[in-house]
Design a protein around this motif. Structure first.
Motif, PDB file in Angstrom:
ATOM      1  N   SER A 171     134.508  42.050  47.242  1.00 42.06           N
ATOM      2  CA  SER A 171     133.562  40.955  47.057  1.00 42.06           C
ATOM      3  C   SER A 171     134.149  39.657  47.597  1.00 42.06           C
ATOM      4  CB  SER A 171     133.229  40.783  45.576  1.00 42.06           C
ATOM      5  OG  SER A 171     132.624  41.941  45.055  1.00 42.06           O
ATOM      6  N   LYS A 172     133.282  38.814  48.148  1.00 41.94           N
ATOM      7  CA  LYS A 172     133.701  37.497  48.638  1.00 41.94           C
ATOM      8  C   LYS A 172     132.703  36.474  48.115  1.00 41.94           C
ATOM      9  CE  LYS A 172     135.182  40.355  52.252  1.00 41.94           C
ATOM     10  NZ  LYS A 172     134.596  41.547  52.890  1.00 41.94           N
ATOM     11  N   THR A 173     132.948  35.981  46.925  1.00 46.21           N
ATOM     12  CA  THR A 173     131.999  35.080  46.287  1.00 46.21           C
ATOM     13  C   THR A 173     132.733  33.870  45.712  1.00 46.21           C
ATOM     14  OG1 THR A 173     132.133  36.075  44.075  1.00 46.21           O
ATOM     15  CG2 THR A 173     130.577  37.059  45.634  1.00 46.21           C
ATOM     16  N   VAL A 174     131.996  32.777  45.622  1.00 45.47           N
ATOM     17  CA  VAL A 174     132.489  31.564  44.976  1.00 45.47           C
ATOM     18  C   VAL A 174     131.322  30.960  44.208  1.00 45.47           C
ATOM     19  CG1 VAL A 174     133.524  29.278  45.287  1.00 45.47           C
ATOM     20  CG2 VAL A 174     134.123  31.128  46.857  1.00 45.47           C
ATOM     21  N   VAL A 175     131.584  30.493  42.994  1.00 50.38           N
ATOM     22  CA  VAL A 175     130.563  29.765  42.243  1.00 50.38           C
ATOM     23  C   VAL A 175     131.246  28.567  41.587  1.00 50.38           C
ATOM     24  CG1 VAL A 175     130.846  31.257  40.215  1.00 50.38           C
ATOM     25  CG2 VAL A 175     128.770  29.901  40.475  1.00 50.38           C
ATOM     26  N   VAL A 176     130.638  27.393  41.789  1.00 51.38           N
ATOM     27  CA  VAL A 176     131.233  26.137  41.350  1.00 51.38           C
ATOM     28  C   VAL A 176     130.266  25.398  40.437  1.00 51.38           C
ATOM     29  CG1 VAL A 176     132.190  23.916  42.093  1.00 51.38           C
ATOM     30  CG2 VAL A 176     132.582  25.969  43.471  1.00 51.38           C
ATOM     31  N   ASP A 177     130.724  25.077  39.247  1.00 56.92           N
ATOM     32  CA  ASP A 177     129.971  24.225  38.312  1.00 56.92           C
ATOM     33  C   ASP A 177     128.564  24.733  38.008  1.00 56.92           C
ATOM     34  OD1 ASP A 177     132.046  22.485  37.876  1.00 56.92           O
ATOM     35  OD2 ASP A 177     131.470  21.118  39.483  1.00 56.92           O
ATOM     36  N   SER A 178     128.367  26.031  38.097  1.00 58.98           N
ATOM     37  CA  SER A 178     127.086  26.665  37.740  1.00 58.98           C
ATOM     38  C   SER A 178     125.912  26.192  38.577  1.00 58.98           C
ATOM     39  CB  SER A 178     126.768  26.423  36.253  1.00 58.98           C
ATOM     40  OG  SER A 178     127.814  26.863  35.419  1.00 58.98           O
ATOM     41  N   VAL A 179     126.201  25.571  39.743  1.00 60.42           N
ATOM     42  CA  VAL A 179     125.100  25.102  40.600  1.00 60.42           C
ATOM     43  C   VAL A 179     125.297  25.457  42.070  1.00 60.42           C
ATOM     44  CG1 VAL A 179     124.345  23.190  39.117  1.00 60.42           C
ATOM     45  CG2 VAL A 179     126.162  22.816  40.793  1.00 60.42           C
ATOM     46  N   TRP A 180     126.548  25.614  42.515  1.00 55.78           N
ATOM     47  CA  TRP A 180     126.805  25.895  43.933  1.00 55.78           C
ATOM     48  C   TRP A 180     127.449  27.266  44.035  1.00 55.78           C
ATOM     49  CZ3 TRP A 180     130.641  27.180  47.371  1.00 55.78           C
ATOM     50  CH2 TRP A 180     130.416  26.902  48.739  1.00 55.78           C
ATOM     51  N   SER A 181     126.932  28.096  44.928  1.00 57.13           N
ATOM     52  CA  SER A 181     127.466  29.455  45.058  1.00 57.13           C
ATOM     53  C   SER A 181     127.516  29.869  46.516  1.00 57.13           C
ATOM     54  CB  SER A 181     126.620  30.458  44.258  1.00 57.13           C
ATOM     55  OG  SER A 181     125.272  30.441  44.688  1.00 57.13           O
ATOM     56  N   SER A 182     128.364  30.843  46.785  1.00 54.84           N
ATOM     57  CA  SER A 182     128.542  31.343  48.149  1.00 54.84           C
ATOM     58  C   SER A 182     128.802  32.840  48.105  1.00 54.84           C
ATOM     59  CB  SER A 182     129.716  30.625  48.830  1.00 54.84           C
ATOM     60  OG  SER A 182     130.070  31.245  50.049  1.00 54.84           O
ATOM     61  N   VAL A 183     128.194  33.555  49.037  1.00 52.34           N
ATOM     62  CA  VAL A 183     128.463  34.972  49.197  1.00 52.34           C
ATOM     63  C   VAL A 183     128.373  35.299  50.681  1.00 52.34           C
ATOM     64  CG1 VAL A 183     126.043  35.602  48.801  1.00 52.34           C
ATOM     65  CG2 VAL A 183     127.837  37.331  48.497  1.00 52.34           C
ATOM     66  N   GLY A 184     129.304  36.094  51.176  1.00 52.43           N
ATOM     67  CA  GLY A 184     129.282  36.412  52.602  1.00 52.43           C
ATOM     68  C   GLY A 184     130.491  37.214  53.018  1.00 52.43           C
ATOM     69  N   SER A 185     130.952  36.972  54.240  1.00 54.21           N
ATOM     70  CA  SER A 185     132.038  37.770  54.799  1.00 54.21           C
ATOM     71  C   SER A 185     133.373  37.038  54.807  1.00 54.21           C
ATOM     72  CB  SER A 185     131.690  38.169  56.246  1.00 54.21           C
ATOM     73  OG  SER A 185     131.555  37.018  57.079  1.00 54.21           O
ATOM     74  N   TYR A 186     133.409  35.824  54.276  1.00 52.99           N
ATOM     75  CA  TYR A 186     134.619  35.002  54.366  1.00 52.99           C
ATOM     76  C   TYR A 186     135.617  35.334  53.265  1.00 52.99           C
ATOM     77  CZ  TYR A 186     137.596  30.875  54.784  1.00 52.99           C
ATOM     78  OH  TYR A 186     138.660  30.029  54.950  1.00 52.99           O
ATOM     79  N   ASN A 187     136.783  35.820  53.678  1.00 54.36           N
ATOM     80  CA  ASN A 187     137.915  35.999  52.766  1.00 54.36           C
ATOM     81  C   ASN A 187     138.755  34.730  52.760  1.00 54.36           C
ATOM     82  OD1 ASN A 187     137.570  38.880  52.124  1.00 54.36           O
ATOM     83  ND2 ASN A 187     138.108  39.223  54.256  1.00 54.36           N
TER      84      ASN A 187
END
Length: 269
Positions: A171-187
């Motif tokens: 998985s390659k995900t980031v979630v910040v402050d319950s409002v900004w999120s990212s999912v994709g191919s970036y490690n």
């Protein structure tokens, strides 16, 4: 505007400007980003009065419930010097209010992102990273290379977990402050800064809540690494980690010299 809104607006400016092969232009954009964040922080102090719990979104995100989501596709493209994706990761990490939750197969972040993770954790933000364990990391040697920077993270207050589920962690995900999120191919590693990578980033509470739920599910299958445990590693294990870390650094310089950019180098300061 709040800091979270500034994240989306300024990342958009970076995405537009990063395609210009000019460091001077990139520096100007970075200056405008820092200015926007500074103004956003001025009115953020009162938002910290409510306690935040692991099983719920942070209280500050309530003001965005019901608002339409905003989505961007950010890239990392060395051929066009488009660093909008790694720079966005750096920006949202260094200016997070309370929470940065990351899932990545392994981590060997560029120097600016490494510094952001450390300074953000030191100022009390809940920074957590779930990565692969020795048996769930592919390729296997990246587990050793990642371990080389783990000590700095743990000492700064970052909570590091190793995924011990029945499959490879990818998985390659980031979630910040319950409002900004990212999912994709970036490690968060060397190669992702040198290859064509894409991620879908979203400013919205619905998508962020889904990402946080997935993070909690992975967390339940993971084991936390403590600083005491980490410092008790054998000398041979320390040698292995240093060997693969510097091996990846050498491969980065040797194989991708034509794409070198100090902004996204993994060289640590």
């Amino acid at each position: 505007h709040s800091l979270s809104r500034a994240m989306t607006n300024t990342a958009s400016a970076m995405s537009h400007s990063a395609s210009v092969a000019s460091h001077k232009a990139a520096d100007a954009v970075e200056h405008s980003i820092e200015k926007a964040y500074s103004s956003a922080k001025e009115g953020a102090g009162a938002l910290f009065k409510e306690p935040a719990t692991d099983d719920q979104p942070i209280p500050e995100s309530k003001q965005y419930v019901g608002q339409p989501s905003e989505t961007q596709i950010l890239m990392c493209n060395p051929l066009t010097l488009d660093w909008s994706l790694p720079m966005a990761m750096w920006l949202v990490t260094q200016d997070a209010h309370r929470r940065v939750w990351v899932t990545t197969p392994y981590y060997l972040p560029h120097r600016k992102l490494t510094a952001a993770v450390i300074t953000t954790a030191r100022r009390g933000v809940d920074v957590r990273i779930i990565a692969g364990s020795r048996s769930t990391t592919d390729p296997w040697f990246m587990w050793y290379a990642s371990q080389f920077v783990t000590q700095r993270f743990l000492q700064a207050g970052v909570r590091v977990y190793e995924f011990e589920g029945g499959q490879i962690m990818h998985s390659k995900t980031v979630v910040v402050d319950s409002v900004w999120s990212s999912v994709g191919s970036y490690n968060w590693d060397v190669l992702s800064n040198k290859l064509l990578e894409q991620s879908v980033t979203t400013f919205g509470t619905v998508e962020a809540a889904m990402m946080e739920d997935h993070f909690r599910q992975d967390l339940a299958k993971s084991r936390e690494i403590t600083l005491e445990e980490f410092m008790n590693r054998s000398l041979f294990r320390r040698f292995q980690c240093a060997f693969f870390y510097y091996g990846m650094r050498f491969a980065e310089m040797l194989s991708f010299w034509s794409y070198y950019d100090p902004q996204i180098s993994t060289q640590q300061q």
